[in-house]
Design a protein around this motif. Sequence first.
Motif, PDB file in Angstrom:
ATOM      1  N   MET A 290       0.833  -1.203   0.000  1.00 50.36           N
ATOM      2  CA  MET A 290       0.000   0.000   0.000  1.00 50.36           C
ATOM      3  C   MET A 290       0.865   1.250   0.000  1.00 50.36           C
ATOM      4  O   MET A 290       2.073   1.181   0.229  1.00 50.36           O
ATOM      5  CB  MET A 290      -0.937   0.024   1.203  1.00 50.36           C
ATOM      6  CG  MET A 290      -0.241   0.024   2.553  1.00 50.36           C
ATOM      7  SD  MET A 290      -1.353   0.111   3.963  1.00 50.36           S
ATOM      8  CE  MET A 290      -1.803   1.841   3.943  1.00 50.36           C
TER       9      MET A 290
ATOM     10  N   ALA B 212       0.413   5.279   1.620  1.00 47.35           N
ATOM     11  CA  ALA B 212      -0.381   6.203   2.424  1.00 47.35           C
ATOM     12  C   ALA B 212       0.507   7.400   2.749  1.00 47.35           C
ATOM     13  O   ALA B 212       1.636   7.487   2.283  1.00 47.35           O
ATOM     14  CB  ALA B 212      -0.897   5.517   3.693  1.00 47.35           C
ATOM     15  N   TRP B 213      -0.011   8.301   3.555  1.00 49.58           N
ATOM     16  CA  TRP B 213       0.706   9.531   3.890  1.00 49.58           C
ATOM     17  C   TRP B 213       1.131   9.534   5.338  1.00 49.58           C
ATOM     18  O   TRP B 213       0.427   9.021   6.211  1.00 49.58           O
ATOM     19  CB  TRP B 213      -0.179  10.744   3.612  1.00 49.58           C
ATOM     20  CG  TRP B 213      -0.532  10.864   2.174  1.00 49.58           C
ATOM     21  CD1 TRP B 213      -1.647  10.359   1.560  1.00 49.58           C
ATOM     22  CD2 TRP B 213       0.233  11.485   1.150  1.00 49.58           C
ATOM     23  NE1 TRP B 213      -1.622  10.645   0.214  1.00 49.58           N
ATOM     24  CE2 TRP B 213      -0.470  11.344  -0.061  1.00 49.58           C
ATOM     25  CE3 TRP B 213       1.455  12.167   1.131  1.00 49.58           C
ATOM     26  CZ2 TRP B 213       0.006  11.847  -1.273  1.00 49.58           C
ATOM     27  CZ3 TRP B 213       1.920  12.676  -0.070  1.00 49.58           C
ATOM     28  CH2 TRP B 213       1.200  12.513  -1.248  1.00 49.58           C
TER      29      TRP B 213
ATOM     30  N   TYR C  57       0.027   6.181  10.250  1.00 45.25           N
ATOM     31  CA  TYR C  57      -0.096   7.090   9.116  1.00 45.25           C
ATOM     32  C   TYR C  57      -0.873   8.330   9.529  1.00 45.25           C
ATOM     33  O   TYR C  57      -1.413   8.403  10.631  1.00 45.25           O
ATOM     34  CB  TYR C  57      -0.844   6.410   7.960  1.00 45.25           C
ATOM     35  CG  TYR C  57      -0.150   5.193   7.408  1.00 45.25           C
ATOM     36  CD1 TYR C  57       0.937   5.321   6.554  1.00 45.25           C
ATOM     37  CD2 TYR C  57      -0.583   3.902   7.721  1.00 45.25           C
ATOM     38  CE1 TYR C  57       1.570   4.207   6.027  1.00 45.25           C
ATOM     39  CE2 TYR C  57       0.049   2.787   7.203  1.00 45.25           C
ATOM     40  CZ  TYR C  57       1.123   2.935   6.356  1.00 45.25           C
ATOM     41  OH  TYR C  57       1.753   1.834   5.839  1.00 45.25           O
TER      42      TYR C  57
ATOM     43  N   SER D  11      -4.229  10.266   8.389  1.00 46.46           N
ATOM     44  CA  SER D  11      -5.443  10.158   7.592  1.00 46.46           C
ATOM     45  C   SER D  11      -5.832  11.535   7.091  1.00 46.46           C
ATOM     46  O   SER D  11      -6.208  12.402   7.884  1.00 46.46           O
ATOM     47  CB  SER D  11      -6.580   9.553   8.419  1.00 46.46           C
ATOM     48  OG  SER D  11      -7.796   9.642   7.693  1.00 46.46           O
TER      49      SER D  11
ATOM     50  N   TRP E 130      -3.483   7.611  12.314  1.00 41.64           N
ATOM     51  CA  TRP E 130      -4.156   6.352  12.046  1.00 41.64           C
ATOM     52  C   TRP E 130      -3.121   5.227  12.188  1.00 41.64           C
ATOM     53  O   TRP E 130      -2.256   5.073  11.350  1.00 41.64           O
ATOM     54  CB  TRP E 130      -4.755   6.425  10.644  1.00 41.64           C
ATOM     55  CG  TRP E 130      -4.976   5.152   9.908  1.00 41.64           C
ATOM     56  CD1 TRP E 130      -5.538   4.016  10.371  1.00 41.64           C
ATOM     57  CD2 TRP E 130      -4.646   4.891   8.536  1.00 41.64           C
ATOM     58  NE1 TRP E 130      -5.582   3.063   9.389  1.00 41.64           N
ATOM     59  CE2 TRP E 130      -5.043   3.592   8.252  1.00 41.64           C
ATOM     60  CE3 TRP E 130      -4.053   5.659   7.530  1.00 41.64           C
ATOM     61  CZ2 TRP E 130      -4.843   3.005   7.000  1.00 41.64           C
ATOM     62  CZ3 TRP E 130      -3.867   5.080   6.289  1.00 41.64           C
ATOM     63  CH2 TRP E 130      -4.270   3.771   6.039  1.00 41.64           C
TER      64      TRP E 130
ATOM     65  N   LYS F  34      -2.162   1.707  11.790  1.00 39.00           N
ATOM     66  CA  LYS F  34      -2.646   0.620  10.948  1.00 39.00           C
ATOM     67  C   LYS F  34      -2.981  -0.593  11.815  1.00 39.00           C
ATOM     68  O   LYS F  34      -2.159  -1.059  12.590  1.00 39.00           O
ATOM     69  CB  LYS F  34      -1.579   0.266   9.894  1.00 39.00           C
ATOM     70  CG  LYS F  34      -1.995  -0.786   8.916  1.00 39.00           C
ATOM     71  CD  LYS F  34      -3.079  -0.282   8.013  1.00 39.00           C
ATOM     72  CE  LYS F  34      -3.392  -1.320   6.954  1.00 39.00           C
ATOM     73  NZ  LYS F  34      -4.612  -1.035   6.246  1.00 39.00           N
TER      74      LYS F  34
ATOM     75  N   CYS G 193      -5.131  -3.647   2.602  1.00 36.14           N
ATOM     76  CA  CYS G 193      -6.077  -2.746   1.939  1.00 36.14           C
ATOM     77  C   CYS G 193      -7.405  -2.684   2.695  1.00 36.14           C
ATOM     78  O   CYS G 193      -7.874  -3.699   3.228  1.00 36.14           O
ATOM     79  CB  CYS G 193      -6.319  -3.235   0.508  1.00 36.14           C
ATOM     80  SG  CYS G 193      -7.390  -2.151  -0.458  1.00 36.14           S
ATOM     81  N   HIS G 194      -8.022  -1.512   2.695  1.00 37.90           N
ATOM     82  CA  HIS G 194      -9.319  -1.356   3.367  1.00 37.90           C
ATOM     83  C   HIS G 194     -10.422  -2.157   2.668  1.00 37.90           C
ATOM     84  O   HIS G 194     -11.495  -2.338   3.233  1.00 37.90           O
ATOM     85  CB  HIS G 194      -9.701   0.126   3.458  1.00 37.90           C
ATOM     86  CG  HIS G 194     -10.109   0.730   2.157  1.00 37.90           C
ATOM     87  ND1 HIS G 194      -9.193   1.148   1.219  1.00 37.90           N
ATOM     88  CD2 HIS G 194     -11.322   0.969   1.644  1.00 37.90           C
ATOM     89  CE1 HIS G 194      -9.841   1.621   0.171  1.00 37.90           C
ATOM     90  NE2 HIS G 194     -11.141   1.531   0.402  1.00 37.90           N
TER      91      HIS G 194
ATOM     92  N   CYS H  93      -3.190  -3.204  -1.931  1.00 38.63           N
ATOM     93  CA  CYS H  93      -4.060  -2.225  -2.594  1.00 38.63           C
ATOM     94  C   CYS H  93      -3.934  -2.245  -4.116  1.00 38.63           C
ATOM     95  O   CYS H  93      -4.770  -1.678  -4.807  1.00 38.63           O
ATOM     96  CB  CYS H  93      -3.729  -0.821  -2.097  1.00 38.63           C
ATOM     97  SG  CYS H  93      -4.092  -0.582  -0.348  1.00 38.63           S
TER      98      CYS H  93
END
Length: 122
Positions: free
Chosen positions: A32, A34-35, A52, A54, A61, A63, A96-97, A103
């Motif tokens: 994945m 993310a930021w 991360y 969000s 966030w 994980k 992945c969500h 992802c």
Amino acid sequence: MAAEFDIETLKFDDAGLIPAIAQQHDTGEVLMMAWMNRESLKATLTTKQVTYWSRSRQELWRKGATSGHMQTLKSLRIDCDRDCILMLIDQIGAACHTMRRHCFYTDVTNGNEVELISPMEP
């Protein structure tokens, strides 16, 4: 040659964020992107539990905090421009969500999209 890491040498964007790519440490599987902001990166380095930022919720966030699909940091790498992070991690469950392992499950070839993997069973 080793030097002490200084987070301020990283190039965060105007919103104070840097892209972070998560890769499974033992298989090389890219899981994945993310930021992260400074606070989430510091939390990740301190606890080894990947955290991360969000952008949608405007909050940290961690994980797997609610799903149990944790990411444990094994190694952190910085690209040559110092504007992107690669984290070698140990992923538990789906990254992945959408409940898929990673992802990047959609392939585009010859103008067609193909779903490569299905969601994992809960």
